[in-house]
Design a protein around this motif. Structure first.
Motif, mmCIF file in Angstrom:
data_model
loop_
_atom_site.group_PDB
_atom_site.id
_atom_site.type_symbol
_atom_site.label_atom_id
_atom_site.label_comp_id
_atom_site.label_asym_id
_atom_site.label_seq_id
_atom_site.Cartn_x
_atom_site.Cartn_y
_atom_site.Cartn_z
ATOM 1 N N GLU A 24 -19.145 6.355 44.895
ATOM 2 C CA GLU A 24 -18.451 5.931 46.108
ATOM 3 C C GLU A 24 -18.258 7.098 47.081
ATOM 4 O O GLU A 24 -17.952 6.883 48.255
ATOM 5 C CB GLU A 24 -17.107 5.301 45.731
ATOM 6 N N GLY A 57 -23.439 -6.780 49.326
ATOM 7 C CA GLY A 57 -23.612 -6.950 47.890
ATOM 8 C C GLY A 57 -23.627 -5.667 47.084
ATOM 9 O O GLY A 57 -23.847 -5.700 45.871
ATOM 10 N N ASP A 58 -23.407 -4.530 47.721
ATOM 11 C CA ASP A 58 -23.459 -3.254 46.990
ATOM 12 C C ASP A 58 -22.201 -3.085 46.146
ATOM 13 O O ASP A 58 -21.082 -3.106 46.674
ATOM 14 C CB ASP A 58 -23.575 -2.088 47.981
ATOM 15 N N PRO A 59 -22.326 -2.908 44.819
ATOM 16 C CA PRO A 59 -21.147 -2.778 43.965
ATOM 17 C C PRO A 59 -20.291 -1.556 44.282
ATOM 18 O O PRO A 59 -19.093 -1.535 43.979
ATOM 19 C CB PRO A 59 -21.729 -2.699 42.545
ATOM 20 N N LYS A 61 -19.873 -0.524 47.371
ATOM 21 C CA LYS A 61 -19.375 -0.749 48.745
ATOM 22 C C LYS A 61 -19.741 0.420 49.680
ATOM 23 O O LYS A 61 -18.924 0.882 50.477
ATOM 24 C CB LYS A 61 -17.864 -0.985 48.749
ATOM 25 N N LYS A 380 -24.184 -10.513 36.149
ATOM 26 C CA LYS A 380 -22.908 -10.383 36.866
ATOM 27 C C LYS A 380 -21.967 -9.453 36.114
ATOM 28 O O LYS A 380 -21.320 -8.577 36.705
ATOM 29 C CB LYS A 380 -22.272 -11.765 37.032
ATOM 30 N N ARG A 383 -23.210 -5.797 36.282
ATOM 31 C CA ARG A 383 -22.959 -5.210 37.610
ATOM 32 C C ARG A 383 -21.489 -4.832 37.753
ATOM 33 O O ARG A 383 -21.167 -3.794 38.337
ATOM 34 C CB ARG A 383 -23.366 -6.186 38.709
ATOM 35 N N GLU A 384 -20.599 -5.669 37.234
ATOM 36 C CA GLU A 384 -19.170 -5.356 37.270
ATOM 37 C C GLU A 384 -18.871 -4.098 36.459
ATOM 38 O O GLU A 384 -17.963 -3.327 36.792
ATOM 39 C CB GLU A 384 -18.351 -6.536 36.732
ATOM 40 N N GLU A 385 -19.654 -3.886 35.409
ATOM 41 C CA GLU A 385 -19.513 -2.677 34.590
ATOM 42 C C GLU A 385 -20.215 -1.477 35.218
ATOM 43 O O GLU A 385 -20.207 -0.388 34.657
ATOM 44 C CB GLU A 385 -20.092 -2.929 33.192
ATOM 45 N N LYS A 386 -20.822 -1.692 36.388
ATOM 46 C CA LYS A 386 -21.500 -0.660 37.169
ATOM 47 C C LYS A 386 -22.654 -0.001 36.414
ATOM 48 O O LYS A 386 -22.900 1.196 36.512
ATOM 49 C CB LYS A 386 -20.509 0.390 37.673
ATOM 50 N N CYS A 490 -30.173 -8.848 41.025
ATOM 51 C CA CYS A 490 -29.448 -7.576 41.159
ATOM 52 C C CYS A 490 -30.232 -6.552 41.980
ATOM 53 O O CYS A 490 -29.721 -5.481 42.275
ATOM 54 C CB CYS A 490 -29.109 -6.997 39.792
#
Length: 547
Positions: A24, A57-59, A61, A380, A383-386, A490
């Motif tokens: 980030e 859609g970028d995890p 942001k 999904k 992706r949440e787990e990066k 993804c």
């Protein structure tokens, strides 16, 4: 302050911001660029033309920065200056990593790290600035910003300048891919025609000690074949009864790593050979059972890729690796039987190589929509787990195989993201031909007026976002993209949008060395003093071609 000093001042401000790729913190650099450009008079008066936009859609942001200068003489003709704002990590700087983003302080101590003879000579010359991001590629961003500042102040040409700073190039080029819809939006909103795009990456030597300066008329592409190796698990006490997937992986690596048969050649340029970027078994916890699966993926650069030809070569190599692995096992069992006075008989295993797309379709046929929904939910979660895109691709292959009815050992081949299309100016396109002529005139200007020789090279081999400025072969691109694991779930490749852009593009920046090393550095005399003049000359001449 002259433009050389302005570029240096901006460069030091940008380098000071960490902005490590895949984090980030990339937004810190985006914010700094936005702040610097917002100080330019034109954007004080035209705030709507300076934007900081989030990648959809970028995890993480992450954001990219867009600054559009429109000259007072209305024109649709637009030149794009673009580069990436992220940098690789600084662990290679060791005990000096806190100084990696402070070039002036770093250069007082960098000789505490191992330096090549050439790097030490450059340090002592005083003509090089060391530090993370100096060459790759915050010099290029600083060049673009200060050219934008200077030309917006002059406003003495008929045309528009668009500066675009994007994140994620060092990972999966999420920034440039995410900015493509924005380029089309601007085109429609302001009735723009993109007549040229300059990726302001530094040119790089082809061999140690070389000092040639280059402009690149194209960029190599990249594809990442991903292999899932499925063995036969066993207790270590009965090691000869199984098949370790790590053996399959290591034998494939022996055959593919740096194999020149997989180099691509075009216009006298040749790509570096393939190299393994990751190899791992998929066993999660320790036990005395051998792994069932392993995976590896490889970096292969391309200039003229046919996905069918590449797949055929990879399949043949995988069969050879499988056959070699079986022979190694059988030979070693024979030797073991001799020394142990045993008569171990091994169950026969036949080499088997599969295409992931075919395996996935077979599982989908057997399991139906329930399997498709299962994979979507898994993606999904990952992706949440990066998890990175490559790990997600491996996981998709693993979960698909686990649902596959035929459990015999095999090697499954697919393609992991990212994919970079190769691109080159085409003399069959009028706009490309015009840009090439202007570039050639710029090279003559450099030789005659600045007493500096610049070589035109066909392909930038370091990979860059020029890959996403248009499409050379739409059918081939669509074919390759359809084979990428995780596409549309993804990983986003805007094929249709790319076909609507087709911007004539080159790579033109400063001169740098040792990208991604602690000795990364940018040359001062050429990059800061001469390149701004060369780029300005080319910009003005390109606009004149469309008067």
């Amino acid at each position: 302050m002259n433009i050389k000093d302005k570029i240096m001042d901006t460069l030091l401000k940008l380098v000071e911001v960490r902005g490590i790729s895949g984090t980030e913190d990339e937004n810190l650099t985006a914010n700094k660029i936005y702040d610097i450009i917002s100080e330019i008079d034109y954007f004080n008066n035209n705030e709507e033309k300076l934007q900081i936009l989030q990648i959809e859609g970028d995890p993480l942001k992450r954001h990219f920065v867009s600054a559009l200068f429109c000259s007072s003489k209305p024109s649709k003709n637009t030149i794009v200056l673009t580069g990436h704002l992220d940098v690789v990590d600084v662990e290679d700087y060791g005990h000096l990593k806190d100084l990696a983003f402070k070039p002036l302080e770093l250069m007082k101590k960098i000789d505490e790290l191992p330096l090549s003879e050439e790097a030490l000579k450059d340090l002592k010359s005083g003509d090089w600035l060391f530090g993370r991001g100096t060459a790759d590629m915050k010099f290029g961003l600083s060049l673009g910003i200060e050219i934008l500042r200077e030309l917006s102040k002059r406003d003495d040409f008929e045309g528009n300048l668009l500066f675009l700073a994007v994140p994620g190039e060092e990972s999966n080029s999420e920034g440039m891919l995410g900015a493509i819809p924005h380029l089309l939006t601007l085109k429609k909103q302001y009735f723009l025609e993109y007549i040229g795009l300059f990726v302001t990456e530094c040119c790089i030597p082809k061999e140690v000690g070389e000092e040639k300066k280059r402009i690149y008329l194209g960029t190599s592409g990249k594809v990442m074949p991903l292999f899932l190796f499925v063995g036969k698990e066993t207790h270590v006490y009965e090691s000869y009864t199984g098949l370790n997937p790590n053996l399959l992986a290591s034998e494939l690596n022996r055959l593919l790593e740096l194999n020149p048969d997989f180099c691509d050649e075009d216009r006298g340029d040749i790509t570096p050979p393939p190299i393994c970027l990751k190899s791992t078994d998929l066993k999660e916890l320790y036990s005395v059972q051998t792994p069932l699966m392993a995976a590896s993926y490889y970096n292969i650069l391309t200039l003229n890729l046919s996905v069918d030809d590449l797949m055929d070569k990879l399949e043949k190599l995988a069969y050879q690796a499988f056959d070699n692995a079986i022979n190694i096992v059988e030979e070693n069992i024979e030797k073991y039987n001799v020394i142990s006075k045993s008569n171990n008989i091994r169950e026969k295993i036949e080499p088997r190589v599969l295409n992931f797309g075919e395996v996935y379709e077979e599982v989908l046929k057997e399991k139906g929509e329930k399997f498709e929904e299962f994979i979507k939910e898994k993606i999904k979660l990952w992706r949440e787990e990066k998890k990175d895109l490559q790990t997600i691709a491996i996981n998709i292959m693993k979960e698909t195989y686990l649902q596959y009815s035929d459990k015999a050992p095999c090697i499954i081949i697919g393609f992991a993201p990212p994919y970079y299309p190769n691109k080159h100016l085409s003399l069959s396109k009028k706009e490309d031909e015009i840009l090439l002529k202007v570039i050639e005139d710029g090279v003559r200007f450099s030789k005659e007026e600045l007493k500096t020789d610049i070589e035109l090279d066909h392909y930038y081999m370091g990979l860059c976002d020029m890959s996403y400025t248009g499409v050379e072969d739409l059918n081939n691109l669509s074919n390759i993209v359809s084979n990428i694991i995780g596409i549309n779930e993804c990983y986003y490749m805007p094929v249709r949008e790319l076909s609507q852009l087709n911007i004539p593009s080159v790579v033109l920046g400063g001169f740098g060395k040792d990208f991604h090393k602690h000795s990364e550095r940018v040359n001062i005399s050429y990059s800061f003093s001469l390149v701004p003049n060369i780029l300005e000359n080319i910009i003005y001449n390109l606009f004149k071609q469309y008067d």
